[in-house]
Design a protein around this motif. Structure first.
Motif, PDB file in Angstrom:
ATOM      1  N   GLU A  46       6.017  -0.016  -1.374  1.00 32.62           N
ATOM      2  CA  GLU A  46       7.182  -0.861  -1.117  1.00 32.62           C
ATOM      3  C   GLU A  46       7.089  -2.154  -1.923  1.00 32.62           C
ATOM      4  O   GLU A  46       6.000  -2.623  -2.237  1.00 32.62           O
ATOM      5  N   GLU A  68       0.807  -1.219   0.000  1.00 36.04           N
ATOM      6  CA  GLU A  68       0.000   0.000   0.000  1.00 36.04           C
ATOM      7  C   GLU A  68       0.845   1.276   0.000  1.00 36.04           C
ATOM      8  O   GLU A  68       0.405   2.320  -0.451  1.00 36.04           O
ATOM      9  N   LYS A  69       2.054   1.203   0.524  1.00 29.67           N
ATOM     10  CA  LYS A  69       2.924   2.381   0.595  1.00 29.67           C
ATOM     11  C   LYS A  69       3.949   2.406  -0.543  1.00 29.67           C
ATOM     12  O   LYS A  69       4.905   3.166  -0.500  1.00 29.67           O
TER      13      LYS A  69
END
Length: 85
Positions: free
Chosen positions: A65, A62-63
């Protein structure tokens, strides 16, 4: 007491094919394995460089990564989310 848990996070993923576009997209770098006379690719992750082979999956969280997941583990752990029309 032992309890069961399931993953609830949704990820995006694509299978690694060693195509130059994929290697460039994820900032991977190859290293030559002199014993096997072939390339070994490494995926930069938050935890450091992670080895990845053709057929493994590149997961994106979600970020934003990234991390690599072996094909058999990916198939046991994740299922495709069907898009609504």
């Amino acid at each position: 007491m032992l309890k069961e848990y399931r993953k609830t996070a949704t990820i995006k993923a694509e299978q690694f094919t060693e195509e130059p576009e994929q290697v460039f997209k994820y900032g991977m770098f190859p290293s030559v394995d002199n014993r096997a006379n072939e390339f070994q690719y490494f995926l930069p992750t938050k935890e450091g460089d992670m080895g990845i082979n053709s057929g493994d999956w590149i997961a994106t969280g979600e970020k934003g990564e990234h991390w690599a997941i072996k094909d058999d583990i990916f198939k046991q752990t994740y299922e495709l989310v069907e898009e609504e029309e």
